[in-house]
Design a protein around this motif. Sequence first.
Motif, mmCIF file in Angstrom:
data_model
loop_
_atom_site.group_PDB
_atom_site.id
_atom_site.type_symbol
_atom_site.label_atom_id
_atom_site.label_comp_id
_atom_site.label_asym_id
_atom_site.label_seq_id
_atom_site.Cartn_x
_atom_site.Cartn_y
_atom_site.Cartn_z
ATOM 1 N N SER A 204 13.841 23.484 -9.846
ATOM 2 C CA SER A 204 13.778 24.162 -11.151
ATOM 3 C C SER A 204 12.582 23.671 -11.975
ATOM 4 C CB SER A 204 15.077 23.924 -11.939
ATOM 5 O OG SER A 204 16.201 24.363 -11.208
ATOM 6 N N LEU A 205 11.447 23.647 -11.330
ATOM 7 C CA LEU A 205 10.253 23.102 -11.981
ATOM 8 C C LEU A 205 9.835 23.949 -13.174
ATOM 9 C CD1 LEU A 205 8.384 21.984 -8.779
ATOM 10 C CD2 LEU A 205 8.843 20.516 -10.752
ATOM 11 N N LYS A 206 9.289 23.256 -14.170
ATOM 12 C CA LYS A 206 8.835 23.878 -15.403
ATOM 13 C C LYS A 206 7.347 23.585 -15.598
ATOM 14 C CE LYS A 206 13.322 22.795 -17.529
ATOM 15 N NZ LYS A 206 13.992 22.102 -18.665
ATOM 16 N N PRO A 207 6.650 24.425 -16.354
ATOM 17 C CA PRO A 207 5.220 24.145 -16.599
ATOM 18 C C PRO A 207 4.990 22.755 -17.188
ATOM 19 C CG PRO A 207 5.743 26.390 -17.228
ATOM 20 C CD PRO A 207 7.048 25.743 -16.873
ATOM 21 N N GLU A 208 5.931 22.264 -17.983
ATOM 22 C CA GLU A 208 5.759 20.938 -18.564
ATOM 23 C C GLU A 208 5.914 19.802 -17.562
ATOM 24 O OE1 GLU A 208 7.765 23.411 -19.631
ATOM 25 O OE2 GLU A 208 9.677 22.612 -20.425
ATOM 26 N N ASP A 209 6.285 20.116 -16.328
ATOM 27 C CA ASP A 209 6.314 19.106 -15.270
ATOM 28 C C ASP A 209 4.931 18.902 -14.649
ATOM 29 O OD1 ASP A 209 9.475 20.463 -14.280
ATOM 30 O OD2 ASP A 209 9.139 18.600 -15.379
ATOM 31 N N THR A 210 3.965 19.716 -15.041
ATOM 32 C CA THR A 210 2.614 19.590 -14.508
ATOM 33 C C THR A 210 2.026 18.234 -14.863
ATOM 34 O OG1 THR A 210 2.203 21.971 -14.597
ATOM 35 C CG2 THR A 210 0.274 20.521 -14.638
ATOM 36 N N ALA A 211 1.572 17.506 -13.836
ATOM 37 C CA ALA A 211 1.038 16.156 -14.030
ATOM 38 C C ALA A 211 0.580 15.616 -12.688
ATOM 39 C CB ALA A 211 2.101 15.228 -14.620
ATOM 40 N N VAL A 212 -0.091 14.477 -12.736
ATOM 41 C CA VAL A 212 -0.321 13.697 -11.521
ATOM 42 C C VAL A 212 0.881 12.770 -11.362
ATOM 43 C CG1 VAL A 212 -1.784 12.018 -10.355
ATOM 44 C CG2 VAL A 212 -2.817 13.805 -11.781
ATOM 45 N N TYR A 213 1.481 12.808 -10.194
ATOM 46 C CA TYR A 213 2.660 12.004 -9.904
ATOM 47 C C TYR A 213 2.268 10.796 -9.054
ATOM 48 C CZ TYR A 213 5.797 15.466 -11.897
ATOM 49 O OH TYR A 213 6.461 16.300 -12.765
ATOM 50 N N TYR A 214 2.759 9.630 -9.471
ATOM 51 C CA TYR A 214 2.457 8.376 -8.796
ATOM 52 C C TYR A 214 3.747 7.719 -8.308
ATOM 53 C CZ TYR A 214 -1.950 8.712 -11.387
ATOM 54 O OH TYR A 214 -3.150 9.131 -11.924
ATOM 55 N N CYS A 215 3.721 7.180 -7.111
ATOM 56 C CA CYS A 215 4.825 6.310 -6.727
ATOM 57 C C CYS A 215 4.389 4.869 -6.953
ATOM 58 C CB CYS A 215 5.284 6.538 -5.295
ATOM 59 S SG CYS A 215 4.165 5.956 -4.016
ATOM 60 N N ALA A 216 5.372 4.009 -7.156
ATOM 61 C CA ALA A 216 5.088 2.623 -7.484
ATOM 62 C C ALA A 216 6.150 1.721 -6.871
ATOM 63 C CB ALA A 216 5.055 2.432 -8.998
ATOM 64 N N GLN B 255 0.868 -1.191 0.000
ATOM 65 C CA GLN B 255 0.000 0.000 0.000
ATOM 66 C C GLN B 255 0.899 1.234 0.000
ATOM 67 O OE1 GLN B 255 -0.653 -2.606 2.504
ATOM 68 N NE2 GLN B 255 -1.778 -3.445 0.766
ATOM 69 N N LEU B 256 0.578 2.174 -0.893
ATOM 70 C CA LEU B 256 1.403 3.365 -1.085
ATOM 71 C C LEU B 256 0.546 4.621 -0.971
ATOM 72 C CD1 LEU B 256 3.335 2.074 -4.219
ATOM 73 C CD2 LEU B 256 4.191 2.135 -1.875
ATOM 74 N N VAL B 257 1.070 5.617 -0.271
ATOM 75 C CA VAL B 257 0.354 6.878 -0.113
ATOM 76 C C VAL B 257 1.315 8.026 -0.388
ATOM 77 C CG1 VAL B 257 -0.968 8.361 1.420
ATOM 78 C CG2 VAL B 257 -1.199 5.872 1.592
ATOM 79 N N GLU B 258 1.003 8.809 -1.431
ATOM 80 C CA GLU B 258 1.836 9.955 -1.787
ATOM 81 C C GLU B 258 1.362 11.222 -1.069
ATOM 82 O OE1 GLU B 258 1.205 7.745 -5.850
ATOM 83 O OE2 GLU B 258 -0.021 8.341 -4.136
ATOM 84 N N SER B 259 2.279 12.147 -0.910
ATOM 85 C CA SER B 259 1.954 13.469 -0.382
ATOM 86 C C SER B 259 2.985 14.460 -0.895
ATOM 87 C CB SER B 259 1.936 13.455 1.147
ATOM 88 O OG SER B 259 3.210 13.096 1.657
ATOM 89 N N GLY B 260 2.655 15.745 -0.773
ATOM 90 C CA GLY B 260 3.622 16.783 -1.113
ATOM 91 C C GLY B 260 3.359 17.522 -2.404
ATOM 92 N N GLY B 261 2.335 17.128 -3.137
ATOM 93 C CA GLY B 261 2.033 17.849 -4.365
ATOM 94 C C GLY B 261 1.446 19.218 -4.070
ATOM 95 N N GLY B 262 1.269 19.993 -5.129
ATOM 96 C CA GLY B 262 0.690 21.319 -4.964
ATOM 97 C C GLY B 262 0.941 22.199 -6.154
ATOM 98 N N LEU B 263 0.699 23.493 -5.955
ATOM 99 C CA LEU B 263 0.876 24.502 -6.994
ATOM 100 C C LEU B 263 2.142 25.291 -6.700
ATOM 101 C CD1 LEU B 263 -0.163 26.226 -9.387
ATOM 102 C CD2 LEU B 263 -1.473 27.560 -7.705
ATOM 103 N N VAL B 264 2.984 25.439 -7.705
ATOM 104 C CA VAL B 264 4.239 26.158 -7.525
ATOM 105 C C VAL B 264 4.548 26.932 -8.804
ATOM 106 C CG1 VAL B 264 5.642 24.215 -8.335
ATOM 107 C CG2 VAL B 264 6.648 25.902 -6.777
ATOM 108 N N GLN B 265 5.248 28.033 -8.659
ATOM 109 C CA GLN B 265 5.641 28.812 -9.828
ATOM 110 C C GLN B 265 6.837 28.169 -10.520
ATOM 111 O OE1 GLN B 265 6.269 32.873 -8.469
ATOM 112 N NE2 GLN B 265 4.156 33.415 -9.011
ATOM 113 N N ALA B 266 6.961 28.445 -11.788
ATOM 114 C CA ALA B 266 8.110 27.949 -12.527
ATOM 115 C C ALA B 266 9.406 28.384 -11.838
ATOM 116 C CB ALA B 266 8.074 28.455 -13.960
ATOM 117 N N GLY B 267 10.355 27.460 -11.771
ATOM 118 C CA GLY B 267 11.606 27.716 -11.079
ATOM 119 C C GLY B 267 11.591 27.304 -9.627
ATOM 120 N N GLY B 268 10.428 26.990 -9.108
ATOM 121 C CA GLY B 268 10.295 26.600 -7.714
ATOM 122 C C GLY B 268 10.602 25.138 -7.476
#
Length: 124
Positions: A85-97, A3-16
């Motif tokens: 150094s996040l970029k707009p193209e990094d926008t997605a749902v992130y999954y751990c596996a 069982q896996l539970v992710e956390s830490g996502g959110g909204l951030v400006q580019a470069g953050g």
Amino acid sequence: QVQLVESGGGLVQAGGSLRLSCGASGRTFSNYAMGWFRQAPGKEREVVAAISWNGGSTYYAGSVKGRFTIARDNAKNTVFLQMNSLKPEDTAVYYCAAGRTKVVVTTIFGFGSWGQGTQVTVSS
């Protein structure tokens, strides 16, 4: 089963930066590799990074190499993804596996358990 539970996502400006965490329970954590994947709207799920059972081997997709770092703490049954150094193209749902074996793999079929995902949105 893991069982896996992710956390830490959110909204951030580019470069953050953001740090994702994924807590695991079930199978002995040090018995399997771990990975982070992401899926943007209208796109296929893709591997972002993966790490072997003891952290000795890692893999990064070319699009994130040098910006993202995967790490694990086997004592805390947790895997992390530090994203800088996040970029707009990094926008997605992130999954751990959780991997099926101890070694690094990079295909979806190499992972047998998935978290529910956490949204990462990078604004320009």
